[in-house]
Design an enzyme around this catalytic site. Structure first.
Site, mmCIF file in Angstrom:
data_model
loop_
_atom_site.group_PDB
_atom_site.id
_atom_site.type_symbol
_atom_site.label_atom_id
_atom_site.label_comp_id
_atom_site.label_asym_id
_atom_site.label_seq_id
_atom_site.Cartn_x
_atom_site.Cartn_y
_atom_site.Cartn_z
ATOM 1 N N ARG A 104 9.091 33.678 52.981
ATOM 2 C CA ARG A 104 8.517 33.506 51.447
ATOM 3 C C ARG A 104 9.229 34.807 50.744
ATOM 4 O O ARG A 104 9.319 35.658 51.208
ATOM 5 C CB ARG A 104 6.953 33.254 51.360
ATOM 6 C CG ARG A 104 6.525 32.312 51.958
ATOM 7 C CD ARG A 104 5.115 31.851 51.673
ATOM 8 N NE ARG A 104 4.485 31.023 52.616
ATOM 9 C CZ ARG A 104 4.626 29.769 52.193
ATOM 10 N NH1 ARG A 104 5.284 29.243 51.026
ATOM 11 N NH2 ARG A 104 4.184 28.835 53.076
ATOM 12 N N ASP A 105 9.796 34.275 49.546
ATOM 13 C CA ASP A 105 10.356 35.251 48.589
ATOM 14 C C ASP A 105 9.158 35.972 48.304
ATOM 15 O O ASP A 105 8.151 35.781 47.919
ATOM 16 C CB ASP A 105 10.962 34.830 47.347
ATOM 17 C CG ASP A 105 11.815 35.526 46.772
ATOM 18 O OD1 ASP A 105 13.165 35.326 46.830
ATOM 19 O OD2 ASP A 105 11.357 36.331 45.944
ATOM 20 N N HIS A 140 21.865 33.219 51.542
ATOM 21 C CA HIS A 140 20.489 32.503 51.544
ATOM 22 C C HIS A 140 20.232 31.534 50.511
ATOM 23 O O HIS A 140 21.267 31.240 49.573
ATOM 24 C CB HIS A 140 19.484 33.889 51.324
ATOM 25 C CG HIS A 140 19.534 34.435 49.680
ATOM 26 N ND1 HIS A 140 20.256 35.519 49.810
ATOM 27 C CD2 HIS A 140 19.059 34.359 48.695
ATOM 28 C CE1 HIS A 140 20.621 36.051 48.558
ATOM 29 N NE2 HIS A 140 19.776 35.315 47.797
ATOM 30 N N HIS A 160 17.662 29.359 48.198
ATOM 31 C CA HIS A 160 16.315 29.323 47.718
ATOM 32 C C HIS A 160 15.734 27.938 47.889
ATOM 33 O O HIS A 160 16.495 26.932 47.381
ATOM 34 C CB HIS A 160 16.471 29.801 46.251
ATOM 35 C CG HIS A 160 16.685 31.409 45.974
ATOM 36 N ND1 HIS A 160 15.809 32.214 45.607
ATOM 37 C CD2 HIS A 160 18.021 31.675 45.949
ATOM 38 C CE1 HIS A 160 16.594 33.329 45.333
ATOM 39 N NE2 HIS A 160 17.871 33.127 45.512
HETATM 40 P P1 5GP Z 1 19.450 36.323 44.706
HETATM 41 O O1 5GP Z 1 19.398 36.642 43.479
HETATM 42 O O2 5GP Z 1 20.335 37.419 45.674
HETATM 43 O O3 5GP Z 1 20.078 35.192 45.099
HETATM 44 O O4 5GP Z 1 18.007 36.454 45.429
HETATM 45 C C1 5GP Z 1 17.355 37.296 46.076
HETATM 46 C C2 5GP Z 1 16.023 37.208 46.441
HETATM 47 O O5 5GP Z 1 15.554 38.100 47.374
HETATM 48 C C3 5GP Z 1 15.036 37.417 45.116
HETATM 49 O O6 5GP Z 1 14.335 36.473 44.770
HETATM 50 C C4 5GP Z 1 14.180 38.632 45.445
HETATM 51 O O7 5GP Z 1 12.823 38.333 44.988
HETATM 52 C C5 5GP Z 1 14.239 38.336 47.005
HETATM 53 N N1 5GP Z 1 13.759 39.560 47.796
HETATM 54 C C6 5GP Z 1 14.535 40.786 47.559
HETATM 55 N N2 5GP Z 1 13.951 41.624 48.371
HETATM 56 C C7 5GP Z 1 13.162 40.958 49.336
HETATM 57 C C8 5GP Z 1 12.442 41.500 50.357
HETATM 58 O O8 5GP Z 1 12.447 42.618 50.830
HETATM 59 N N3 5GP Z 1 11.656 40.409 51.096
HETATM 60 C C9 5GP Z 1 11.596 38.915 50.660
HETATM 61 N N4 5GP Z 1 10.828 38.395 51.142
HETATM 62 N N5 5GP Z 1 12.398 38.710 49.399
HETATM 63 C C10 5GP Z 1 13.067 39.623 48.929
#
Ligand code: 5GP
Length: 122
Positions: A32-33, A104, A106
């Protein structure tokens, strides 16, 4: 973009920091995010060191790609979000605001998600 093994998801994969795991197999981890943007907000990541969809789509093996896609669909089914609907999204690079340089997907669900992106001004 060369892979940075100090990124936060690499640390999660190595077990150096915890995550709220929802799925794991030989090639894939999902959790989970930490800052969910919808009631269900799960991140699906390959275990291999890929920075984004760009190098994953180019360099990952057929087995890794198949496992990833199969897992994403299975996770949605396991979470019970298929009937009401969900969205999958991957950010690559600056214009998409990618924050974590480990590929990743989402998975968003749990409420009406609105339009995908803001339409261009006419
Ligand atoms: P991006 O913008 O790279 O597509 O999304 C990165 C996602 O990773 C964001 O939604 C953020 O909330 C999530 N995220 C960042 N650090 C962590 C973490 O330490 N643990 C988890 N579970 N999610 C994280």
């Amino acid at each position: 973009m060369s892979y940075d093994s100090d990124n936060i998801f690499a640390k999660i994969l190595r077990g150096e920091i915890p995550c709220d795991k929802v799925y794991e197999d030989d090639h894939v981890l999902a959790f989970r995010d930490i800052q969910p943007q919808t009631p269900v907000h799960v991140l699906v990541i390959p275990k291999g060191g890929y920075s984004s969809f760009d190098d994953f789509s180019r360099d990952a093996s057929e087995a890794e790609i198949a496992a990833f896609v199969r897992a994403a669909g299975q996770i949605a089914r396991d979470l019970g979000v298929v009937a009401d609907g969900y969205r999958v999204l991957a950010n690559h690079g600056r214009d998409a605001n990618q924050e974590v340089p480990h590929f990743h997907l989402h998975l968003f669900a749990g409420k009406p998600l609105g339009r995908m992106i803001k339409p261009l001004d006419k």
